[in-house]
Design a protein around this motif. Sequence first.
Motif, PDB file in Angstrom:
ATOM      1  N   TYR A 296     -42.197   2.130  41.579  1.00 32.95           N
ATOM      2  CA  TYR A 296     -41.485   3.050  42.451  1.00 32.95           C
ATOM      3  C   TYR A 296     -40.008   3.126  42.127  1.00 32.95           C
ATOM      4  O   TYR A 296     -39.347   2.102  41.951  1.00 32.95           O
TER       5      TYR A 296
ATOM      6  N   THR B 280     -39.521   5.304  46.887  1.00 30.06           N
ATOM      7  CA  THR B 280     -40.324   6.513  46.735  1.00 30.06           C
ATOM      8  C   THR B 280     -41.773   6.103  46.452  1.00 30.06           C
ATOM      9  O   THR B 280     -42.107   4.943  46.359  1.00 30.06           O
ATOM     10  N   GLY B 281     -42.616   7.040  46.338  1.00 24.01           N
ATOM     11  CA  GLY B 281     -43.984   6.773  45.919  1.00 24.01           C
ATOM     12  C   GLY B 281     -44.223   7.141  44.478  1.00 24.01           C
ATOM     13  O   GLY B 281     -45.371   7.256  44.032  1.00 24.01           O
TER      14      GLY B 281
ATOM     15  N   TYR C 244     -38.682   9.873  49.834  1.00 20.76           N
ATOM     16  CA  TYR C 244     -38.866   8.436  50.016  1.00 20.76           C
ATOM     17  C   TYR C 244     -39.902   8.154  51.086  1.00 20.76           C
ATOM     18  O   TYR C 244     -39.823   8.688  52.193  1.00 20.76           O
ATOM     19  N   ALA C 245     -40.848   7.299  50.755  1.00 15.13           N
ATOM     20  CA  ALA C 245     -41.967   7.008  51.648  1.00 15.13           C
ATOM     21  C   ALA C 245     -41.750   5.770  52.504  1.00 15.13           C
ATOM     22  O   ALA C 245     -42.360   5.635  53.562  1.00 15.13           O
ATOM     23  N   TYR C 246     -40.913   4.862  52.018  1.00 18.74           N
ATOM     24  CA  TYR C 246     -40.741   3.580  52.704  1.00 18.74           C
ATOM     25  C   TYR C 246     -39.248   3.312  52.915  1.00 18.74           C
ATOM     26  O   TYR C 246     -38.435   3.555  52.018  1.00 18.74           O
TER      27      TYR C 246
ATOM     28  N   GLN D  40     -36.506  13.060  51.952  1.00 13.09           N
ATOM     29  CA  GLN D  40     -37.924  13.411  52.055  1.00 13.09           C
ATOM     30  C   GLN D  40     -38.750  12.874  50.891  1.00 13.09           C
ATOM     31  O   GLN D  40     -39.984  12.829  50.968  1.00 13.09           O
TER      32      GLN D  40
END
Length: 124
Positions: free
Chosen positions: A32, A99-100, A111-113, A109
């Motif tokens: 990531y 990010t994923g 970035y997932a975590y 937007q």
Amino acid sequence: QVQLVESGGGLVQAGDSLRLSCAASGRFFSNYAMGWFRQAPGQEREFVSSISSSGRSTLYADSVKGRFTISRDNAKNTVSLQMNSLKPEDSAVYYCAATGSSGIASRPQSYAYWGQGTQVSVSS
């Protein structure tokens, strides 16, 4: 799933340095891209810096370019932000994010975590 924990924030004077660290749990950290964002009271979350999964590519906001350096250690599942020549306008809560995907990104937007944040305060 990735969990992120920031550390290293504090109160410093203008011109001082701080080093923020982000420890990540999870098996896929090295896959990531990672980023740092900041948010001051009453303001939107602002992009600071991003680093690709390999560490070979980095991106900085104009406001921190030349003063901040992002780095990562995939063996230790950590990402760091070295902040030099700090200014009062750098005061904010700083967030680490993952990010994923592998490529750098500047939009929240992407970035997932997200971590819980660490406070940086710079006095004049």
